[in-house]
Write a protein that holds these residues in place. Sequence first.
Motif, PDB file in Angstrom:
ATOM      1  N   LYS A   1     -11.108  -8.928  16.010  1.00 29.23           N
ATOM      2  CA  LYS A   1     -10.920  -9.953  14.990  1.00 29.23           C
ATOM      3  C   LYS A   1      -9.605  -9.724  14.250  1.00 29.23           C
ATOM      4  CE  LYS A   1     -15.869 -10.605  13.997  1.00 29.23           C
ATOM      5  NZ  LYS A   1     -16.901 -10.612  12.920  1.00 29.23           N
TER       6      LYS A   1
ATOM      7  N   TRP B   1     -14.972 -22.600  18.488  1.00 28.19           N
ATOM      8  CA  TRP B   1     -14.482 -23.207  17.248  1.00 28.19           C
ATOM      9  C   TRP B   1     -12.970 -23.371  17.347  1.00 28.19           C
ATOM     10  CZ3 TRP B   1     -17.180 -24.046  12.426  1.00 28.19           C
ATOM     11  CH2 TRP B   1     -16.359 -24.333  11.324  1.00 28.19           C
TER      12      TRP B   1
ATOM     13  N   GLU C   1     -11.845 -13.536  17.485  1.00 28.19           N
ATOM     14  CA  GLU C   1     -11.682 -14.418  16.332  1.00 28.19           C
ATOM     15  C   GLU C   1     -10.271 -14.281  15.778  1.00 28.19           C
ATOM     16  OE1 GLU C   1     -14.653 -14.246  13.308  1.00 28.19           O
ATOM     17  OE2 GLU C   1     -16.297 -13.937  14.734  1.00 28.19           O
TER      18      GLU C   1
ATOM     19  N   GLU D   1      -8.245 -11.554  10.940  1.00 21.87           N
ATOM     20  CA  GLU D   1      -8.620 -12.520   9.906  1.00 21.87           C
ATOM     21  C   GLU D   1      -7.779 -12.292   8.643  1.00 21.87           C
ATOM     22  OE1 GLU D   1     -13.306 -13.163  10.412  1.00 21.87           O
ATOM     23  OE2 GLU D   1     -12.740 -11.048  10.171  1.00 21.87           O
TER      24      GLU D   1
ATOM     25  N   GLU E   1      -8.899 -20.532  14.106  1.00 22.07           N
ATOM     26  CA  GLU E   1      -8.873 -21.219  12.809  1.00 22.07           C
ATOM     27  C   GLU E   1      -7.463 -21.157  12.242  1.00 22.07           C
ATOM     28  OE1 GLU E   1      -9.310 -23.365  10.255  1.00 22.07           O
ATOM     29  OE2 GLU E   1     -11.455 -22.877  10.417  1.00 22.07           O
TER      30      GLU E   1
ATOM     31  N   ASN F   1      -8.189 -16.009  12.630  1.00 21.74           N
ATOM     32  CA  ASN F   1      -8.283 -16.867  11.450  1.00 21.74           C
ATOM     33  C   ASN F   1      -7.070 -16.625  10.557  1.00 21.74           C
ATOM     34  OD1 ASN F   1      -8.879 -18.319   9.152  1.00 21.74           O
ATOM     35  ND2 ASN F   1     -10.944 -17.518   8.920  1.00 21.74           N
TER      36      ASN F   1
ATOM     37  N   LEU G   1     -11.394 -15.260  23.415  1.00 19.06           N
ATOM     38  CA  LEU G   1     -11.335 -15.928  22.110  1.00 19.06           C
ATOM     39  C   LEU G   1     -12.457 -16.952  21.949  1.00 19.06           C
ATOM     40  CD1 LEU G   1      -9.456 -15.872  19.595  1.00 19.06           C
ATOM     41  CD2 LEU G   1      -8.332 -17.904  20.534  1.00 19.06           C
ATOM     42  N   LYS G   2     -13.161 -16.853  20.816  1.00 19.27           N
ATOM     43  CA  LYS G   2     -14.238 -17.788  20.511  1.00 19.27           C
ATOM     44  C   LYS G   2     -13.912 -18.665  19.300  1.00 19.27           C
ATOM     45  CE  LYS G   2     -18.005 -14.906  22.323  1.00 19.27           C
ATOM     46  NZ  LYS G   2     -19.297 -14.228  22.006  1.00 19.27           N
ATOM     47  N   THR G   3     -13.125 -18.131  18.356  1.00 25.27           N
ATOM     48  CA  THR G   3     -12.783 -18.867  17.139  1.00 25.27           C
ATOM     49  C   THR G   3     -11.286 -18.878  16.941  1.00 25.27           C
ATOM     50  OG1 THR G   3     -14.864 -18.283  16.035  1.00 25.27           O
ATOM     51  CG2 THR G   3     -13.027 -18.946  14.635  1.00 25.27           C
TER      52      THR G   3
END
Length: 557
Positions: free
Chosen positions: A93, A165, A117, A95, A143, A119, A139-141
């Motif tokens: 991740k 997403w 993720e 983020e 943003e 973000n 990769l799943k998200t």
Amino acid sequence: MELSRKSSEVSISFLPVCVEVTILLTGFNLQGLNIATATSVVRGNDTDQQALLQFKAKITGDPLKIMESWNSSIHFCQWRGITCGRKHPRITKLELPSLKLSGSLSPYIGNLSFLMELNLSGNGFYNEIPQEIGHLRRLKTLEMTNNSVSGEIPSNLSACSKLIWLHMADNQLTGEIPASLGLLSNLKVLGVYDTRLTGSIPPSLGNLSSLETISFASNSLSGIIPEALGRLTNLSFFAVGENEISGIVPVSMFNLSNLMAFDIGGNKIQGTLHSDIEFTMPNVEIFSIRGNQISGQIPISISNASNLNVLQVYDNRLSGSVPSLEKLDKLKIPPQVLGIPSLTILLILSLNHLTGELPVEVEKLKNLGELDLSHNKLSGMLPKSLGSCASLEKLFLEGNLFERSIPSSLSSLRGLEALDISDNNLSGEIPIYLVNFGALKFLNLSFNDFEGVLPSEGVFKNLSYQSLLRATDGFATHNLVGSGNFGYVYKGILEESGVSIAVKVLTAVSGVDYKGNDFKALVYEFMQNGSLEDWLHQSITMNEPETSTKHEFLSKI
């Protein structure tokens, strides 16, 4: 998830067997095997760390000094915004939302091969999204909302096959929506609104059976709504408002039973809403077709939406009477538009061609916050049942043909913050109970045939004076157009409507000025040529139609 866990268990149980075999086979170098394994792990760690350092190098603005934690004094898994896997020190991740970071995105981000993720929303990232982002196969998200990212959506995002997403709203993206996004079979959320996308909605999106949200609002999209989208049975949110989309709404869209929000407002969509459309959106809460070119009547079957709390169909070409609860067939009668008890926020039917009287069924909107029926051709008396809508905060009925007096039952609407019944044929006295509406901030009663004394308390206190003071620029001398034995005449422009007026300070509109002195004035529509007396007392021999004036009663606090 179960398959992955079982695979891990198999690998763990297999390792001791390998080691035991290696010990027995003395020809193998066990120490060399361990070194090779360790080297492999270090190489993977180094790849991630270098990718992060390249990401940091592209940051040009960091007022909160977030990047200061990205240094060699601690392991990169402990850097701000970084999460690593439990079983291996690889980044899963990244983020960093709303941290005032700015800069461009390094293509080295594509080397974070274990990333699931990403973000970076609410920052100031700019330039294009690097094509290397398509290398993130885990990769799943993704943003990226509320940045300044430009360029096109990378078409090779389709290689991120696990993506669930995808959110890139409020950026400066250009180009078309890649048709290749239709390959993201696991995608549930697709939001790219408030950007600069052009082209049409690709029909390939109809292949995404898992898709729950589509939002392309506030772009420059054209073309039509693809028929294929009617296959998205899991779709719960569909918003494509404020574009240039044309054509008709596919009938299949009205059969998406999981839809909770449907917004196609502000486009060029045409077609007819036939009364026999089978409207089967039992879970829809927001339904908006505002600002299009849709004609016909409001479909009766819209009453099947028992959870509906926002209905916007204004600024179209809808015609016919507002549906009432009259019996149409032998089946059980469903409540109609004005009888949907779930409507609690908005019901806007303005700027259409609706005719007839306002049905008494309006009394069923007991929990509605805003009712807007303005600029139609509704006629007759305002129904007494309107007083049952005790939760109303805003009521707009202007620009219709309502007549006779305002019913006394409206005295129960004490929560009103805005009331506009201007430009009708209403008559009688202005209800005195309006002075007790403590929440009222906007009141427009202009262009009717009211008579009698204007109330002087509550919302009416100082209202001629405030509006007229602004309209005449403080009764400035440059707006003085005449004087006589009974006072002075000023030219002004009402800021609320832009109407030019002549204000003769005398007797019809009364109140007090800011010093507490009595203030009285006549307000007329301003006539460019001739005197006020000439226009009010024209000779019959002039062969010109007589003019009439209406007093302006307007309050906006």
